[in-house]
Design a protein around this motif. Structure first.
Motif, mmCIF file in Angstrom:
data_model
loop_
_atom_site.group_PDB
_atom_site.id
_atom_site.type_symbol
_atom_site.label_atom_id
_atom_site.label_comp_id
_atom_site.label_asym_id
_atom_site.label_seq_id
_atom_site.Cartn_x
_atom_site.Cartn_y
_atom_site.Cartn_z
ATOM 1 N N HIS A 18 -26.894 -17.573 -1.813
ATOM 2 C CA HIS A 18 -25.966 -16.710 -1.943
ATOM 3 C C HIS A 18 -26.616 -15.298 -2.646
ATOM 4 N N ASN A 19 -27.735 -15.532 -3.446
ATOM 5 C CA ASN A 19 -28.231 -14.551 -4.137
ATOM 6 C C ASN A 19 -29.582 -13.801 -3.442
ATOM 7 N N GLY A 20 -30.136 -14.311 -2.367
ATOM 8 C CA GLY A 20 -31.543 -13.973 -2.109
ATOM 9 C C GLY A 20 -31.210 -12.728 -0.990
ATOM 10 N N ALA A 21 -32.185 -12.030 -0.965
ATOM 11 C CA ALA A 21 -32.214 -10.523 -0.140
ATOM 12 C C ALA A 21 -32.095 -11.031 1.205
ATOM 13 N N PHE A 22 -32.723 -11.882 1.764
ATOM 14 C CA PHE A 22 -32.759 -12.084 3.129
ATOM 15 C C PHE A 22 -31.155 -12.702 3.667
ATOM 16 N N ASN A 23 -30.699 -13.531 2.838
ATOM 17 C CA ASN A 23 -29.221 -14.133 3.288
ATOM 18 C C ASN A 23 -28.153 -12.762 2.988
ATOM 19 N N ASN A 24 -28.477 -11.712 2.170
ATOM 20 C CA ASN A 24 -27.577 -10.747 1.932
ATOM 21 C C ASN A 24 -27.924 -9.672 2.769
ATOM 22 N N TYR A 99 -37.497 -10.984 -5.387
ATOM 23 C CA TYR A 99 -36.576 -10.520 -4.682
ATOM 24 C C TYR A 99 -35.919 -11.327 -3.599
ATOM 25 N N TYR A 100 -36.815 -12.020 -2.801
ATOM 26 C CA TYR A 100 -36.364 -13.200 -2.005
ATOM 27 C C TYR A 100 -35.999 -14.507 -2.458
ATOM 28 N N MET A 101 -36.426 -14.746 -3.666
ATOM 29 C CA MET A 101 -35.979 -15.878 -4.363
ATOM 30 C C MET A 101 -36.855 -16.946 -3.839
#
Length: 102
Positions: A18-24, A99-101
């Motif tokens: 929900h929070n990582g850059a890749f999925n958003n 950033y990408y968690m």
């Protein structure tokens, strides 16, 4: 046993989907009909990304079974995005990891 450093993962990292850059941010760029933002971010268009991905997909799949933080796997597309972002921006491994968690 769960309090040992080996198992400590932040609550924020547990919700990477929900929070990582890749999925958003990155998925939004791939879904956009325009290539400008993605080209600025990765220095590649969608077509160029797919071409590079087909060239390295098997190699990325073979190492995608390695666990990160003991919680999840990184998919081959995400690995390629992180690598290309590192090459495009020169960001440090630590800043990309945050950033990408991963």
């Amino acid at each position: 046993i769960w309090n040992s450093p080996r198992f400590l993962v932040s609550e924020y990292a547990l919700h990477k989907e929900h929070n990582g850059a890749f999925n958003n941010q990155v998925r939004r760029m791939f879904l956009s009909p325009f290539d400008d933002e993605l080209r600025t971010y990765l220095r590649l268009t969608k077509e160029e990304f797919e071409e590079v991905f087909t060239l390295v997909e098997e190699d990325l799949k073979s190492i995608s079974k390695q666990r990160i933080c003991g919680t999840r796997y990184i998919c081959p597309r995400e690995k390629l995005v992180i690598t290309l972002r590192h090459l495009a921006s020169g960001d440090s491994d630590k800043s990309l990891a945050q950033y990408y968690m991963i």
